[in-house]
Design a protein around this motif. Structure first.
Motif, short mmCIF file in Angstrom:
data_model
loop_
_atom_site.label_atom_id
_atom_site.label_comp_id
_atom_site.label_asym_id
_atom_site.label_seq_id
_atom_site.Cartn_x
_atom_site.Cartn_y
_atom_site.Cartn_z
N GLU A 11 0.74 -1.16 0.01
CA GLU A 11 0.08 0.11 0.18
C GLU A 11 0.87 1.40 -0.02
O GLU A 11 0.75 2.26 -0.59
CB GLU A 11 -0.99 0.18 1.23
N LEU A 12 1.87 1.27 0.71
CA LEU A 12 2.92 2.46 0.69
C LEU A 12 3.36 2.67 -0.60
O LEU A 12 3.71 3.70 -0.91
CB LEU A 12 3.99 2.27 1.87
N ALA A 13 3.89 1.55 -1.10
CA ALA A 13 4.39 1.72 -2.57
C ALA A 13 3.38 2.16 -3.52
O ALA A 13 3.60 2.72 -4.53
CB ALA A 13 4.98 0.14 -2.99
N ARG A 14 2.28 1.79 -3.44
CA ARG A 14 1.24 2.25 -4.17
C ARG A 14 0.89 3.70 -4.01
O ARG A 14 0.98 4.52 -5.15
CB ARG A 14 -0.07 1.70 -4.14
N LEU A 15 0.83 4.18 -2.93
CA LEU A 15 0.89 5.56 -2.60
C LEU A 15 1.80 6.35 -2.97
O LEU A 15 1.67 7.66 -3.74
CB LEU A 15 0.77 5.82 -0.87
N TYR A 16 2.99 5.75 -2.74
CA TYR A 16 4.31 6.37 -3.33
C TYR A 16 4.51 6.73 -4.95
O TYR A 16 4.30 7.65 -5.32
CB TYR A 16 5.74 5.76 -3.10
N ARG A 17 3.85 5.57 -5.41
CA ARG A 17 3.80 5.67 -6.99
C ARG A 17 2.55 6.62 -7.50
O ARG A 17 2.91 7.41 -8.48
CB ARG A 17 3.46 4.10 -7.53
N LEU A 18 1.57 6.65 -6.85
CA LEU A 18 0.32 7.66 -7.26
C LEU A 18 0.75 8.95 -7.02
O LEU A 18 0.67 9.89 -7.82
CB LEU A 18 -0.78 7.30 -6.21
N VAL A 19 1.39 9.44 -5.85
CA VAL A 19 1.69 10.81 -5.56
C VAL A 19 2.81 11.32 -6.55
O VAL A 19 2.74 12.33 -6.97
CB VAL A 19 2.13 11.07 -4.12
N SER A 20 3.78 10.09 -6.66
CA SER A 20 4.78 10.86 -7.46
C SER A 20 4.25 11.09 -8.92
O SER A 20 4.89 11.84 -9.78
CB SER A 20 6.13 9.81 -7.55
N ARG A 21 3.54 10.00 -9.56
CA ARG A 21 2.70 10.32 -10.62
C ARG A 21 2.08 11.66 -11.02
O ARG A 21 2.16 12.38 -11.99
CB ARG A 21 1.73 9.20 -10.93
N LEU A 22 1.35 12.08 -9.94
CA LEU A 22 0.27 13.09 -9.69
C LEU A 22 1.57 14.68 -9.88
O LEU A 22 1.54 15.34 -10.51
CB LEU A 22 -0.50 13.34 -8.56
N VAL A 23 2.49 14.08 -8.95
CA VAL A 23 3.68 15.40 -8.98
C VAL A 23 4.31 15.56 -10.41
O VAL A 23 4.45 16.75 -10.99
CB VAL A 23 4.73 15.02 -7.78
N ASP A 24 4.67 14.30 -10.92
CA ASP A 24 5.41 14.33 -12.12
C ASP A 24 4.45 14.98 -13.31
O ASP A 24 4.92 15.59 -14.03
CB ASP A 24 5.52 12.89 -12.46
N TYR A 25 3.06 14.75 -13.22
CA TYR A 25 2.12 15.34 -14.14
C TYR A 25 2.46 16.87 -14.31
O TYR A 25 2.35 17.36 -15.33
CB TYR A 25 0.75 14.90 -13.88
N ARG A 26 2.23 17.53 -13.09
CA ARG A 26 2.46 18.87 -13.03
C ARG A 26 3.66 19.33 -13.61
O ARG A 26 3.94 20.40 -14.29
CB ARG A 26 2.10 19.44 -11.51
N ALA A 27 4.84 18.71 -13.11
CA ALA A 27 6.11 18.98 -13.65
C ALA A 27 6.32 18.87 -14.91
O ALA A 27 6.78 19.70 -15.96
CB ALA A 27 6.85 18.21 -12.77
N THR A 28 5.80 17.69 -15.59
CA THR A 28 5.83 17.77 -17.09
C THR A 28 5.02 18.62 -17.76
O THR A 28 5.44 19.07 -18.77
CB THR A 28 5.29 16.33 -17.43
N GLN A 29 3.97 18.92 -17.19
CA GLN A 29 3.10 19.95 -17.99
C GLN A 29 3.83 21.31 -18.12
O GLN A 29 3.99 22.01 -18.92
CB GLN A 29 1.82 20.36 -17.18
N THR A 30 4.66 21.80 -16.72
CA THR A 30 5.41 23.02 -16.91
C THR A 30 6.39 22.84 -17.68
O THR A 30 6.97 23.63 -18.56
CB THR A 30 5.99 23.27 -15.41
N GLU A 31 7.08 21.62 -18.04
CA GLU A 31 8.30 21.28 -18.70
C GLU A 31 8.14 21.18 -20.35
O GLU A 31 8.82 21.57 -21.02
CB GLU A 31 8.88 19.95 -18.29
#
Ligand code: ARG
Length: 664
Positions: A197-217
């Motif tokens: 579950e912790l691994a899933r949360l990590y993946r989910l949050v990093s995906r959301l953070v990554d989405y924003r970063a990629t959008q800016t990029e």
């Protein structure tokens, strides 16, 4: 006993006599590249000739005249002018009787004749060090496996060695998990399988953070592609007529084309990432519901570092799960640490470290950040950010101070990816400026694991490859190899070849293959990951080495030889056949191989040696009957050579963290 050292000691004495400071040339006494020129060769006469302004040959003659006065004569065949080759090389051939004597000694020594290092030093091996709470991936295999091999080898050589797993247990990934836990957790799943579950949360949050970063990029990537296209167009428009210039222009054109391709690739994968989220309604909803997620994650991390009770409680709750997750992999890899002092351990030491650097005038403010400026370094090392946060480098400085205080090491080895080269360069320079001069700081760097396509090894979907899945796959494929071997070797018994025993054999074979494939590479190069190659029965692989070991063992089984009883009779070894001699000499070079391995921390020196040993054994076994040797004395002597081969292979493989099998 180390043959090379023995020879060099004798040479040092006479070199000193021939020229002041001449002993420095002992480095030029080396194993021969070609057996026709003896076993060892001294290339000392040429530089000495230069230094003394005398013909090298004359010096070689003088050296020999002096050497025959020493006890070198007990080790080598009598030296005469005949031993001089070319302009002044001195060829050395070891006496068979001396070799036999040394082999007998090795047989009675649990250390196989390898003398303990003197003086013994204290080493800290900083290795593996994953950032926990993220699943371990293929990138971690190299540090873990190379670091552990160096740890074992240094220890075997008699040094005091501390293996320290400097895990990343205090970074932004915890901000992600804490944020995920507070907003997205599936309580039932967490109770059932906390790590997953912790691994899933990590993946989910990093995906959301990554989405924003990629959008800016994205716009930047588009601009870069556009600029590259334009540069190519401009270049095309002005192709020069003059041939040399045209060739140069064509090259430039090619370079620009590659740049366009790269920029296009990056843009495509950024767009794909964004599309993947946009097209998933659930994810798209989360993205719009958490627009500030990147900043929030940083804030959670900052709160943790500031001692916020709730975040600290969560961190303490998560840590045992994170540790258990990596422990499971270490158990399979056969890796243990003396210490696991992660980044969190140094938290309270960071402010004092920075204050001390500032007080000594080593660190000063620049654009709000606190930096250490170092001579010869173009960029300063930041030790405190504008917002007051400390960095990776700050922790590493505090870690050096702590290690000095607690262990006073002679050397610290950092077994870390080559991409951190600049970090370590700066860190070491800063540490020295800070007063830590009398400790050798070494970045034992290594290259990247590549896929078939020559790019960093990824899954088909473009994700990094999980380490656990990698181990499972290696074991799965090893099972096929083991089963095929069983079918070809064992008489049909009706027993299932895929039974329990095959599984544990496959685990040993599969894990060994993976580790050995990594260790056998020159660590600084990249290498292409291939299950087929690593599990091949021929060539420099663990499978071949394990097979070679089992084959030696099978001789004893077949001949029903009781090794202990054999050795109890103090048997005599002889090495008069060329293949016996070649094998015996190689066995005795174990110590040299270990020396070479630690000289610049390259485990592939040891794999190369073991492979050569296995090959020489093969030749010996083809040319010299063992169980059916012509006389009982020769049979015993050859069995002793087999025993020494087996022990050296087992010991050498063990130092690489590779298990052997008595039967394969
Ligand atoms: N955790 C770091 C990473 O994953 C590696 C740490 C290596 N050791 C050190 N003392 N910096 O990149």
């Amino acid at each position: 006993m180390n043959i090379l050292d023995e020879l060099r000691q004798r040479f040092a004495v006479v070199l000193k006599e021939v020229a002041p400071g001449g002993e420095k040339y002992v480095e030029l006494v080396l194993p021969s590249q070609d057996a026709r020129f003896g076993d060892y060769q001294a290339n000392v006469a040429m530089p000495l000739g230069k230094q003394l302004g005398r013909p090298p040959r004359e010096i070689a003659i003088e050296l020999i005249a002096r050497l025959v006065q020493t006890d070198l004569q007990t080790i080598c065949e009598p030296l005469t002018e005949q031993a001089i080759a070319g302009p002044g090389f001195i060829n050395l051939k070891l006496r068979n009787a001396w070799l036999a004597e040394q082999l007998q000694h090795a047989l009675s020594d649990p250390r196989l004749g390898v003398a303990p290092a003197s003086p013994a030093k204290t080493y800290i091996v900083d290795y593996s060090a994953p950032n926990v709470a993220k699943p371990m991936h293929v990138g971690h295999i190299r540090s873990t496996v190379i670091g552990n091999a160096l740890y074992r080898i240094l220890k075997f050589l008699g040094h005091r060695v501390i293996g320290d797993n400097h895990i990343g247990d205090w970074g932004t990934q915890f901000g992600m998990i804490i944020y995920g836990f507070k907003h997205f957790r599936d309580e039932a799943a967490y109770v059932r399988q906390p790590v997953a579950e912790l691994a899933r949360l990590y993946r989910l949050v990093s995906r959301l953070v990554d989405y924003r970063a990629t959008q800016t990029e994205s716009p930047k990537l588009e601009a870069r592609l556009h600029a590259a296209r334009q540069a190519a167009e401009t270049a095309r428009a002005q192709t020069p007529a003059e041939p040399a210039a045209a060739k140069k222009a064509a090259k430039e054109q090619q370079r620009l084309e590659t740049r366009i391709k790269e920029a296009q690739g990056e843009l495509d994968s950024a767009r794909a990432k964004i599309a993947a989220v946009d097209q998933d309604p659930a994810l798209a909803n989360l993205v719009s519901a958490h627009p500030e997620i990147a900043a929030e994650v940083l804030a959670e991390t900052a709160r943790l570092h500031a001692g916020d009770a709730e975040n600290l409680r969560l961190w303490r709750e998560f840590m045992p799960y994170c540790l258990e997750d990596i422990e499971r992999i270490y158990r399979r890899l056969g890796v243990e640490f003396d210490e696991t002092l992660g980044e969190s351990f140094y938290h309270d030491r960071l402010a004092p470290t920075v204050n001390d650097l500032q007080a000594r005038g080593l660190a000063r403010e620049s654009e709000g950040a606190l930096c250490v400026f170092l001579p010869g370094q173009s960029t300063p090392m930041i030790v405190r950010k504008q917002d007051g946060a400390f960095l990776y480098a700050t922790t590493d400085l505090a870690t050096i101070a702590y290690r000095k205080e607690r262990w006073n090491p002679d050397a610290i080895l950092y077994v870390v990816d080559h991409r951190q080269g600049l970090h370590f360069e700066q860190l070491f320079a800063a540490a020295r400026a800070w007063g830590h001069q009398n400790v050798e700081l070494v970045h034992v760097s290594f290259g990247t694991v590549l896929g078939d396509d020559g790019r960093p090894f990824k899954t088909r979907a473009g994700d990094t490859v999980g380490l656990e899945g990698l181990l499972d796959e290696a074991v799965r494929r090893a099972l096929a190899v083991v089963a095929a071997n069983d079918r070809s070797e064992a008489p049909p018994t009706g027993a299932e070849s895929g039974g329990r025993d095959s599984h544990s054999t496959a685990e040993t074979v599969g894990i060994a293959a993976l580790k050995y494939a990594d260790l056998a590479q020159n660590r600084t190069s990249d290498y292409v990951f291939s299950y087929d190659k690593m599990l091949a029965m021929n060539g420099n692989t663990a499978t071949y080495m394990q097979y070679a070991y089992a084959r030696v063992r099978s001789i004893f089984a077949k001949g029903e030889v009781d090794v202990d009883a054999l050795l109890a009779k103090n048997p005599t070894i002889t090495v008069d056949e060329p293949a016996e001699r070649a094998l015996g000499l190689e066995i005795l070079r174990f110590s040299e191989a270990l020396q070479l391995t630690v000289a610049d921390y390259r485990p592939n020196q040891l794999t190369t040696y073991l492979f050569e040993l296995a090959n020489r054994f093969s030749t010996f076994f083809e040319e010299c009957p063992v169980l059916k040797a012509p006389t009982p004395a020769l049979r015993t002597s050859r069995l002793c050579l087999c025993e020494l081969t087996a022990r050296t292979l087992r010991q050498g493989l063990e130092l690489l963290g590779i298990d052997v099998l008595e039967r394969m």
